[in-house]
Write an enzyme that holds these catalytic residues in place. Structure first.
Site, PDB file in Angstrom:
ATOM      1  N   GLU A   1     -47.405  -6.730  20.745  1.00  0.00           N
ATOM      2  CA  GLU A   1     -47.593  -5.300  20.536  1.00  0.00           C
ATOM      3  C   GLU A   1     -46.257  -4.617  20.332  1.00  0.00           C
ATOM      4  O   GLU A   1     -45.243  -5.029  20.895  1.00  0.00           O
ATOM      5  CB  GLU A   1     -48.238  -4.666  21.771  1.00  0.00           C
ATOM      6  CG  GLU A   1     -49.627  -5.146  22.018  1.00  0.00           C
ATOM      7  CD  GLU A   1     -50.229  -4.481  23.241  1.00  0.00           C
ATOM      8  OE1 GLU A   1     -51.305  -4.923  23.646  1.00  0.00           O
ATOM      9  OE2 GLU A   1     -49.621  -3.535  23.793  1.00  0.00           O
TER      10      GLU A   1
ATOM     11  N   CYS B   1     -48.875  -1.291  28.435  1.00  0.00           N
ATOM     12  CA  CYS B   1     -48.384  -2.422  27.658  1.00  0.00           C
ATOM     13  C   CYS B   1     -49.277  -3.640  27.854  1.00  0.00           C
ATOM     14  O   CYS B   1     -49.687  -3.939  28.952  1.00  0.00           O
ATOM     15  CB  CYS B   1     -46.992  -2.815  28.150  1.00  0.00           C
ATOM     16  SG  CYS B   1     -45.743  -1.662  27.674  1.00  0.00           S
TER      17      CYS B   1
END
Ligand code: SAH
Length: 341
Positions: free
Chosen positions: A93, A330
């Site tokens: 990501e 996250c």
């Protein structure tokens, strides 16, 4: 498999261009254009200035970027989280945050993470592998296709301290060819002190961010089981040494976990530890991760925590959660993608 163009050293890139029938002098411009977000395959902007034949020949052996944005989750605040697919099928990501002068990107340094912080989504499945230097560069290249990136924070998945080689290789390129010098780069680490000393010893320069989260060695060891036995004050001393060696400032990150490390007494201990140091405190309220046994701190607790730090004269700010609205913490987008795969 095709070779990522940004994995070539500058001199190699020049000879590859020459072999394809283009001027070797284009190599530097091409690298800059790629790092600026250009894509010669889709957008043969005049800036690339590659003869068509040469481009086709290059594209037989090379890819301009090996990773691609597979999914993009925009949030109302303008930030967007990207699920980036790597050439070997792994996913990471990265987040792009808007801002007139502060447009920034939050990058990953590893696929997954081995630090196993109990409150973090990135470490739920351990680490799969380190990212290469060109995968770090390509995150910038790909994110810039969607908008400007003027600052980098290495706060995505992974522990930078476990992949210093790739970071050390990527930083000079980002500085020289990506307009991202040391003032615009922040690297976040859980430590230990030896890792921070190593960063300084190998000449890395950036704003250091130290993930502290508690001054109680045992509590910190519970929260970050891989860092058990590390004395929090030793970490702060290492950050001070980093500052002295590099001239760069540092910040101390503190994730507020409801009922765990968010009391007034915790705030006072933190203020006391920071007294006389030149580090800036960056607080963040825990961003909930489904299934993890923590709670966001109450607003009253956050207010009181800040109040104590202000009273004690600490340099402190409360950070807004990165990409909060769309995606939460996250690692969650990647976790969701692998669960549905
Ligand atoms: N491994 C490095 C960098 C990645 S994490 C480090 O730990 O510093 C970047 C920051 O996000 C760290 O301070 C981490 O503790 C914090 N973080 C992780 N999960 C979070 C969550 N759910 N809510 C708020 N902050 C979180």
């Amino acid at each position: 498999m095709k070779i990522p163009f940004l994995s070539l050293a500058p001199a190699e890139a020049a000879s590859v261009l020459a072999a394809a029938g283009a001027s070797p002098r284009h190599a530097a411009r091409l690298r800059r254009r790629l790092l600026a977000g250009g894509d010669p395959a889709r957008d043969p902007h005049p800036g690339f200035a590659l003869p068509r034949r040469a481009r086709e020949r290059l594209e037989e052996r090379f890819v301009w970027t090996s990773l691609r944005s597979e999914r993009r989750l925009p949030a109302p605040d303008g930030s967007e989280k990207h699920l980036l697919r790597l050439a070997d099928g792994e996913a990471i990501e990265a987040v792009r945050l808007p801002g007139a002068f502060t447009a920034s990107a939050c990058l990953s340094t590893q696929v997954g993470c081995a630090m196993a912080c109990r409150f973090c989504a990135s470490g739920l499945d351990g680490v799969r592998r380190n990212l290469t230097a060109h995968e770090i560069l390509e995150q910038v290249a790909v994110l810039r296709r969607f908008g400007p990136v003027r600052r980098l924070v290495f706060m995505g998945a992974g522990e930078p301290g476990r992949n210093l080689g790739a970071i050390a290789a990527a930083l000079p390129v980002l500085r020289d060819e990506g307009d991202l010098g040391p003032r615009y780069v922040l690297v976040s680490t859980v430590g230990p002190p030896a890792t921070i000393d190593r960063m300084a010893a190998i000449g890395l320069k950036f704003t250091l961010a130290l993930s502290l989260h508690s001054l109680d060695r045992d509590l910190r060891g519970e929260l970050i089981p891989t860092q058990r036995g590390v004395e929090p004050l030793d970490l702060l001393a290492a950050a001070d040494r980093y500052r002295a060696a590099t001239g760069r400032s540092y910040q101390v990150e503190y994730v507020l976990l409801g009922g765990v490390n968010d009391s007034r007494a915790d705030a006072r201990e933190l203020a006391r530890a920071m007294r006389g140091r030149r580090g800036h405190l960056s607080l963040i309220a825990w961003n909930p991760v489904p299934g993890l046994p923590f709670a966001r701190p109450s607003q009253a607790a956050v207010r009181a925590f800040l109040e104590v730090l202000h009273e004690e004269g600490a340099s402190v700010s409360l950070r807004r959660t990165v990409g909060e609205a769309a995606t939460a913490a996250c690692g969650q987008l990647r976790a969701a993608a692998s669960a549905s795969a």
